[in-house]
Design a protein around this motif. Structure first.
Motif, PDB file in Angstrom:
ATOM      1  N   UNK A 291      37.776  38.457  32.230  1.00  0.00           N
ATOM      2  CA  UNK A 291      38.448  39.627  33.015  1.00  0.00           C
ATOM      3  C   UNK A 291      38.442  39.556  34.388  1.00  0.00           C
ATOM      4  N   UNK A 292      37.495  39.171  34.823  1.00  0.00           N
ATOM      5  CA  UNK A 292      36.963  39.238  36.454  1.00  0.00           C
ATOM      6  C   UNK A 292      37.876  38.465  37.163  1.00  0.00           C
ATOM      7  N   UNK A 293      38.242  37.335  36.353  1.00  0.00           N
ATOM      8  CA  UNK A 293      39.320  36.443  37.174  1.00  0.00           C
ATOM      9  C   UNK A 293      40.587  36.954  37.177  1.00  0.00           C
ATOM     10  N   UNK A 294      41.227  37.421  35.937  1.00  0.00           N
ATOM     11  CA  UNK A 294      42.507  38.194  35.824  1.00  0.00           C
ATOM     12  C   UNK A 294      42.286  39.187  37.113  1.00  0.00           C
ATOM     13  N   UNK A 295      41.357  39.996  37.201  1.00  0.00           N
ATOM     14  CA  UNK A 295      41.433  40.983  38.154  1.00  0.00           C
ATOM     15  C   UNK A 295      41.511  40.434  39.728  1.00  0.00           C
ATOM     16  N   UNK A 296      40.448  39.509  40.066  1.00  0.00           N
ATOM     17  CA  UNK A 296      40.158  39.249  41.213  1.00  0.00           C
ATOM     18  C   UNK A 296      41.247  38.075  41.947  1.00  0.00           C
ATOM     19  N   UNK A 297      41.806  37.517  40.946  1.00  0.00           N
ATOM     20  CA  UNK A 297      43.002  36.778  41.504  1.00  0.00           C
ATOM     21  C   UNK A 297      44.120  37.191  41.825  1.00  0.00           C
ATOM     22  N   UNK A 298      44.486  38.327  40.999  1.00  0.00           N
ATOM     23  CA  UNK A 298      45.609  39.126  41.492  1.00  0.00           C
ATOM     24  C   UNK A 298      46.947  38.200  40.712  1.00  0.00           C
ATOM     25  N   UNK A 299      47.989  38.802  41.515  1.00  0.00           N
ATOM     26  CA  UNK A 299      49.292  38.150  41.266  1.00  0.00           C
ATOM     27  C   UNK A 299      50.015  38.646  40.054  1.00  0.00           C
ATOM     28  N   UNK A 300      50.647  37.811  39.383  1.00  0.00           N
ATOM     29  CA  UNK A 300      51.613  38.295  38.385  1.00  0.00           C
ATOM     30  C   UNK A 300      51.475  36.996  37.290  1.00  0.00           C
ATOM     31  N   UNK A 301      51.427  37.458  36.082  1.00  0.00           N
ATOM     32  CA  UNK A 301      51.326  36.359  34.681  1.00  0.00           C
ATOM     33  C   UNK A 301      52.519  36.797  34.106  1.00  0.00           C
TER      34      UNK A 301
END
Length: 361
Positions: A291-301
């Motif tokens: 979850x920290x990577x989802x938060x820290x990398x940002x952008x759009x999926x």
């Protein structure tokens, strides 16, 4: 009076498809009867045959089609017998909550013909994606038939009906690739190569094709790939970063749809980059990410449904680009086959020997 025509039917889950005589009714209100000229063999047809979509057997397969309107039903306007059309499985209703919000490419109540096509004994057929075009004639909603320039070869034009539009739109519409962007595409089959073509036409300065097959990577350069990465023996994430100044790509398109390729795509992006999934996963597949990577990398999926396209807008434009030489639709056609060769085409598709086999009627 129903029309007796030959068609490819998936009678039961996992069984080889059969060439049968089916009954196609004359068009009713809001419907058109189309004489099919060509129809591509798509992975989605195989998913239907294998029961991976639903269990509404028997299915009438085929959905990437071009042909000529033979007759129209009451109330149909803007279409007439003799019109050359590409069939679309999205026909926006104009009334659902998405259409009312000005997003018809997400229409939640897309139109289909209301009358069933049937086997000779009256058993209703479930047409693949509401089309069913592995048949000499098919019945569709008028909104599914999009008029295009008749100078386009039907073998090429029909591919806009699914795979090419899905890939092209994943880059241009969903991914919003712009001039100067860097793009990576995972999977160089028909959809992936269409995404490569779309990114190139949209002005990407670097388009990186990723696959495990050198033959497919060689072919990707035909559609605009500037660099290739064979991920069988190379870490594709590191390779793409190496080709983008150590940062990652602005837009990464997963045209495979597996957990491992999605994870690669996620980490292959630059910070605040966009991941577009257009490859269709199996229903039981799962993905787990910190979850920290989802938060820290940002952008759009993002997921791309049919390339977020609007067929009435996009099909004529892409046909014009084809006829002007800017979009190589002919390059997607590996072979042309007869109706009774669809099962063998599935085998070639599984083995990666073709981009598209196209049934010609």
């Amino acid at each position: 009076m129903p029309h007796e025509v030959h068609a490819v039917v998936a009678a039961k889950q996992g069984a080889p498809v059969e060439l049968q005589t089916i009954l196609v009714p004359d068009p009713g209100p809001g419907e058109v009867l189309v004489a099919v000229q060509a129809c591509g063999v798509c992975h989605t047809d195989l998913h239907y045959r294998d029961g991976a979509i639903n269990d509404a057997f028997p299915f009438l397969l085929g959905h990437e089609a071009a042909g000529v309107i033979e007759s129209v039903g009451p109330g149909v306007t803007g279409l007439a017998p003799g019109d050359y059309v590409v069939l679309a499985w999205r026909a926006p209703c104009g009334n659902c909550r998405s259409c009312r919000r000005g997003r018809p490419w997400y229409c939640f109540d897309s139109g289909n013909a209301t009358q069933p096509m049937t086997l000779r004994d009256g058993t209703p057929l479930a047409p693949a994606l509401g089309i069913g075009a592995f048949a000499e004639k098919t019945l569709v909603a008028a909104g599914q038939a999009v008029k295009v320039d008749p100078n386009a070869r039907p073998e090429a034009a029909g591919l806009l009906g699914c795979g090419v539009m899905a890939g092209y739109g994943a880059a241009v519409h969903t991914g919003a690739v712009g001039s100067g962007d860097t793009v990576a595409v995972i999977g160089c089959g028909g959809v992936g190569n269409a995404a490569i073509a779309g990114a190139s036409i949209a002005g990407a300065r670097r388009v990186i094709a990723v696959d495990i097959d050198d033959r497919k990577l060689d072919g990707a350069t035909r559609f605009g790939a500037t660099h290739t990465v064979n991920s069988r023996g190379t870490d594709p994430v590191e390779a793409v970063r190496g080709l983008t100044g150590g940062h990652g790509a602005d837009v990464v398109i997963d045209a495979v749809g597996r957990p491992e390729t999605y994870r690669q795509a996620f980490y292959m992006r630059d910070l605040a980059g966009t991941l577009v999934q257009v490859g269709v996963p199996e229903p039981d597949m799962r993905i787990e990410l910190p979850l920290i990577d989802l938060f820290s990398r940002g952008g759009a999926l993002k997921s791309s449904w049919y390339g977020d396209c609007l067929p009435s807008r996009d099909f004529p434009v892409l046909i014009d680009r084809y006829l002007s030489g800017r979009l190589d639709l002919d390059g997607f056609v590996t072979e042309t086959i007869a109706l009774d060769e669809v099962e063998s085409a599935f085998d070639k598709m599984r083995d990666g020997r073709v981009l598209r086999s196209v049934v010609v009627l």
